[in-house]
Scaffold this active site. Structure first.
Site, PDB file in Angstrom:
ATOM      1  N   LYS A  17      -2.142 -10.955 -42.961  1.00  0.00           N
ATOM      2  CA  LYS A  17      -1.047 -11.873 -42.365  1.00  0.00           C
ATOM      3  C   LYS A  17      -1.438 -13.071 -43.110  1.00  0.00           C
ATOM      4  O   LYS A  17      -2.682 -13.440 -43.241  1.00  0.00           O
ATOM      5  CB  LYS A  17      -1.016 -12.066 -40.987  1.00  0.00           C
ATOM      6  CG  LYS A  17      -0.641 -10.928 -40.131  1.00  0.00           C
ATOM      7  CD  LYS A  17       0.769 -10.704 -40.094  1.00  0.00           C
ATOM      8  CE  LYS A  17       1.462  -9.612 -39.191  1.00  0.00           C
ATOM      9  NZ  LYS A  17       2.770  -9.418 -39.290  1.00  0.00           N
ATOM     10  N   LYS A  46      12.269  -1.316 -39.061  1.00  0.00           N
ATOM     11  CA  LYS A  46      11.865  -1.164 -37.550  1.00  0.00           C
ATOM     12  C   LYS A  46      13.028  -0.681 -36.668  1.00  0.00           C
ATOM     13  O   LYS A  46      13.745  -1.564 -36.690  1.00  0.00           O
ATOM     14  CB  LYS A  46      11.078  -2.468 -37.029  1.00  0.00           C
ATOM     15  CG  LYS A  46       9.956  -3.031 -37.863  1.00  0.00           C
ATOM     16  CD  LYS A  46       9.463  -4.525 -37.448  1.00  0.00           C
ATOM     17  CE  LYS A  46       8.263  -4.569 -38.112  1.00  0.00           C
ATOM     18  NZ  LYS A  46       7.965  -6.199 -38.035  1.00  0.00           N
ATOM     19  N   ASP A  96      11.765  -7.903 -43.852  1.00  0.00           N
ATOM     20  CA  ASP A  96      11.396  -7.372 -42.399  1.00  0.00           C
ATOM     21  C   ASP A  96      12.322  -8.156 -41.559  1.00  0.00           C
ATOM     22  O   ASP A  96      13.650  -7.505 -41.291  1.00  0.00           O
ATOM     23  CB  ASP A  96       9.895  -7.830 -42.132  1.00  0.00           C
ATOM     24  CG  ASP A  96       9.455  -7.296 -40.851  1.00  0.00           C
ATOM     25  OD1 ASP A  96      10.464  -7.008 -39.889  1.00  0.00           O
ATOM     26  OD2 ASP A  96       8.393  -7.440 -40.374  1.00  0.00           O
ATOM     27  N   GLY A 107       5.808  -2.078 -37.589  1.00  0.00           N
ATOM     28  CA  GLY A 107       5.342  -1.751 -36.365  1.00  0.00           C
ATOM     29  C   GLY A 107       5.365  -3.069 -35.552  1.00  0.00           C
ATOM     30  O   GLY A 107       5.610  -4.363 -36.219  1.00  0.00           O
ATOM     31  N   ASP A 151       1.825 -10.331 -45.450  1.00  0.00           N
ATOM     32  CA  ASP A 151       2.909 -10.594 -44.624  1.00  0.00           C
ATOM     33  C   ASP A 151       3.194 -12.035 -44.292  1.00  0.00           C
ATOM     34  O   ASP A 151       2.278 -12.498 -43.444  1.00  0.00           O
ATOM     35  CB  ASP A 151       3.072  -9.760 -43.494  1.00  0.00           C
ATOM     36  CG  ASP A 151       4.262  -9.957 -42.548  1.00  0.00           C
ATOM     37  OD1 ASP A 151       5.327 -10.693 -42.954  1.00  0.00           O
ATOM     38  OD2 ASP A 151       4.359  -9.016 -41.546  1.00  0.00           O
ATOM     39  N   SER A 199      -2.112  -3.466 -40.506  1.00  0.00           N
ATOM     40  CA  SER A 199      -1.604  -4.831 -40.356  1.00  0.00           C
ATOM     41  C   SER A 199      -2.625  -5.584 -39.892  1.00  0.00           C
ATOM     42  O   SER A 199      -2.973  -5.519 -38.546  1.00  0.00           O
ATOM     43  CB  SER A 199      -0.369  -4.983 -39.745  1.00  0.00           C
ATOM     44  OG  SER A 199       0.095  -6.436 -39.601  1.00  0.00           O
ATOM     45  N   GLU A 253       5.555  -9.563 -47.760  1.00  0.00           N
ATOM     46  CA  GLU A 253       6.770  -9.221 -46.830  1.00  0.00           C
ATOM     47  C   GLU A 253       7.060 -10.557 -46.361  1.00  0.00           C
ATOM     48  O   GLU A 253       6.379 -11.602 -45.738  1.00  0.00           O
ATOM     49  CB  GLU A 253       6.059  -8.442 -45.858  1.00  0.00           C
ATOM     50  CG  GLU A 253       6.763  -7.855 -44.706  1.00  0.00           C
ATOM     51  CD  GLU A 253       5.932  -7.159 -43.713  1.00  0.00           C
ATOM     52  OE1 GLU A 253       4.978  -6.371 -44.105  1.00  0.00           O
ATOM     53  OE2 GLU A 253       6.336  -6.939 -42.682  1.00  0.00           O
ATOM     54  N   LYS A 255      -2.698  -4.615 -45.005  1.00  0.00           N
ATOM     55  CA  LYS A 255      -1.780  -5.658 -45.089  1.00  0.00           C
ATOM     56  C   LYS A 255      -2.506  -7.104 -44.340  1.00  0.00           C
ATOM     57  O   LYS A 255      -2.890  -6.810 -43.384  1.00  0.00           O
ATOM     58  CB  LYS A 255      -0.369  -5.467 -44.316  1.00  0.00           C
ATOM     59  CG  LYS A 255       0.501  -6.266 -43.751  1.00  0.00           C
ATOM     60  CD  LYS A 255       1.913  -5.722 -43.174  1.00  0.00           C
ATOM     61  CE  LYS A 255       2.145  -6.445 -41.933  1.00  0.00           C
ATOM     62  NZ  LYS A 255       3.542  -6.003 -41.729  1.00  0.00           N
TER      63      LYS A 255
HETATM   64  O1  OSB Z   1       5.750  -8.784 -39.017  1.00  0.00           O
HETATM   65  O2  OSB Z   1       5.404  -6.467 -39.213  1.00  0.00           O
HETATM   66  C1  OSB Z   1       5.335  -7.683 -38.480  1.00  0.00           C
HETATM   67  C2  OSB Z   1       3.627  -7.382 -35.220  1.00  0.00           C
HETATM   68  C3  OSB Z   1       4.505  -8.191 -34.377  1.00  0.00           C
HETATM   69  C4  OSB Z   1       5.256  -8.680 -34.826  1.00  0.00           C
HETATM   70  C5  OSB Z   1       5.579  -8.668 -36.128  1.00  0.00           C
HETATM   71  C6  OSB Z   1       4.865  -7.800 -37.035  1.00  0.00           C
HETATM   72  C7  OSB Z   1       3.729  -7.289 -36.541  1.00  0.00           C
HETATM   73  C8  OSB Z   1       2.882  -6.364 -37.131  1.00  0.00           C
HETATM   74  C9  OSB Z   1       1.756  -5.555 -36.573  1.00  0.00           C
HETATM   75  O3  OSB Z   1       2.721  -6.868 -38.475  1.00  0.00           O
HETATM   76  C10 OSB Z   1       2.121  -4.031 -36.729  1.00  0.00           C
HETATM   77  C11 OSB Z   1       1.681  -3.311 -35.939  1.00  0.00           C
HETATM   78  O4  OSB Z   1       0.236  -2.899 -36.020  1.00  0.00           O
HETATM   79  O5  OSB Z   1       2.278  -2.785 -35.102  1.00  0.00           O
HETATM   80 MG    MG Z   2       6.447  -8.261 -40.837  1.00  0.00          MG
END
Ligand code: OSB
Ligand code: MG
Length: 369
Positions: A163, A262, A238, A290, A188, A135, A213, A161
């Site tokens: 953001k 999660k 999510d 994550g 995402d 991510s 996402e 992925k």
């Molecule tokens: O939306 O998946 C998410 C990190 C913090 C809060 C939300 C998210 C995330 C990530 C990071 O996308 C995933 C990771 O590398 O742990």
């Molecule tokens: Mg997410």
């Protein structure tokens, strides 16, 4: 299993990178760490809530209060046969799945250790290694984005992925798609759009994303269902999935075609198993999310993602991406896009206590009467 004592800590761990999402910028984690003691064994749990309620509504201080003043006094000194019995004791308290998950997951670790079995086996896992993706936060420019994507593809990550947020979406994704036509690519939004933005989101359909996402509200299911009828790209939920009950409704509404699991967002492993079963019978593919976890949370996520429903690469990337030094002895590292699940009883990892002590901001020890 008699729960004899607990140690609760708040730690601070600096991230190696600046992680920008639609909801803000993270440069460090503030981590609730729980050590749960019983029968001469120790179970570990890691909180994923942040200091401020920017992803979901829970906070480190709110969870610290609930664990110290409510949840732990509820279970310490009690003899609990299994994790379901613990979940039962927490069930009168509404919401707060992340706070509950710290305790529930620590108990699962302890329970598996008492059985002398690795957690993945206790949960019903079917593999010893899992496929991983990465991510990537919002970068300062499209060029910088292309560089980090290339680096992580070269490292073998099986899915990228990115953001996104309004104003940083179609153009950057199109540039990445053109540079890497074969890459498995997702986006995402962390709830940054509204249903009225659907024309903008529909443009993503031409980019061949594996899914988008959580485009809409962090509690929303209905508008996601409406949006899913307007776009071809599968929606992955999510933020909105905080319980098996929400997952059931999401399935009934058609609010998403993919689910991100999660365990910390769902209240723990037990609730995650329920969502896994629902998704399996509805034909919804799963992947492990994550929350920038340190070693304890990352190990828990790895164990759970060995279940058969996890058919897409997760966000469980190498610990060395995140930290100069992790909380645990074991190095949780990906090789060629695969990550091995730690062996040994429970989550199979061990705290580096001197390091944990050095980064501890606060701690409390509690024992059952
Ligand atoms: O939306 O998946 C998410 C990190 C913090 C809060 C939300 C998210 C995330 C990530 C990071 O996308 C995933 C990771 O590398 O742990
Ligand atoms: Mg997410």
């Amino acid at each position: 299993m008699r729960l004899e004592a607990a140690e609760l800590r708040i730690l601070e761990l600096p991230l190696k990178f600046r992680f920008e999402t639609s909801f803000g910028v993270q440069t460090k984690r503030t981590i609730l760490l729980l050590r749960l003691f019983g029968e001469g064994l120790e179970g570990l749990g890691e909180g994923v809530m942040e200091r401020l309620p920017l992803y979901r509504e829970e906070t480190v201080e709110g969870a610290r209060y609930l664990l110290q003043e409510v949840f732990l006094p509820q279970v310490l000194g009690k003899d609990l046969p299994n994790p379901e019995a613990l979940a039962q004791l927490l069930s009168p308290f509404r919401g707060n799945p992340m706070a509950k998950a710290v305790l529930e997951m620590a108990f699962y670790d302890l329970f598996a250790k008492a059985l002398g079995r690795p957690l993945w086996q206790v949960l019903g896992g079917v593999r010893r290694e899992v496929e991983v993706g990465v991510s990537l936060g919002i970068q300062p420019s499209v060029e910088a984005t292309l560089k980090v994507v290339e680096k992580h593809l070269e490292e073998g990550y099986r899915r990228i992925k990115l953001k996104i947020k309004p104003g940083w979406d179609y153009e950057v994704l199109k540039a990445v798609r053109e540079a890497f036509p074969e890459a498995t690519l997702t986006a995402d939004a962390n709830s940054a759009y509204r249903l009225a933005d659907f024309a903008r989101l529909r443009r993503l359909d031409e980019l061949g994303l594996d899914y988008v996402e959580q485009p809409l509200g962090y509690e929303d299911l209905l508008d996601h269902a409406k949006l899913q009828r307007e776009i071809q790209t599968p929606i992955c939920l999510d933020e909105s999935l905080t319980s098996a009950e929400k997952a059931r409704k999401a399935i009934e509404l058609g609010a998403g075609r993919v689910f991100n699991i999660k365990p910390a967002r769902l209240g723990g492993h037990g609730e995650s198993l329920k969502v896994h079963a629902l998704a399996q019978s509805a034909g919804i593919p799963l992947w492990m999310g994550g929350m920038l976890e340190a070693g304890v949370g990352r190990a828990h996520n790895l164990h759970l993602s060995t279940l058969p429903g996890f058919t897409k690469p997760g966000d469980v990337s190498s610990a060395s991406r995140y930290w100069e030094e992790d909380l645990i002895e074991e190095a949780l590292e990906a090789k060629a896009g695969l990550m091995a699940v730690p062996e040994g009883p429970g989550i199979g990892v061990h705290l580096k206590l001197p390091f944990v002590e050095r980064i501890t901001l606060w701690k409390a020890y509690m024992s059952g009467s």
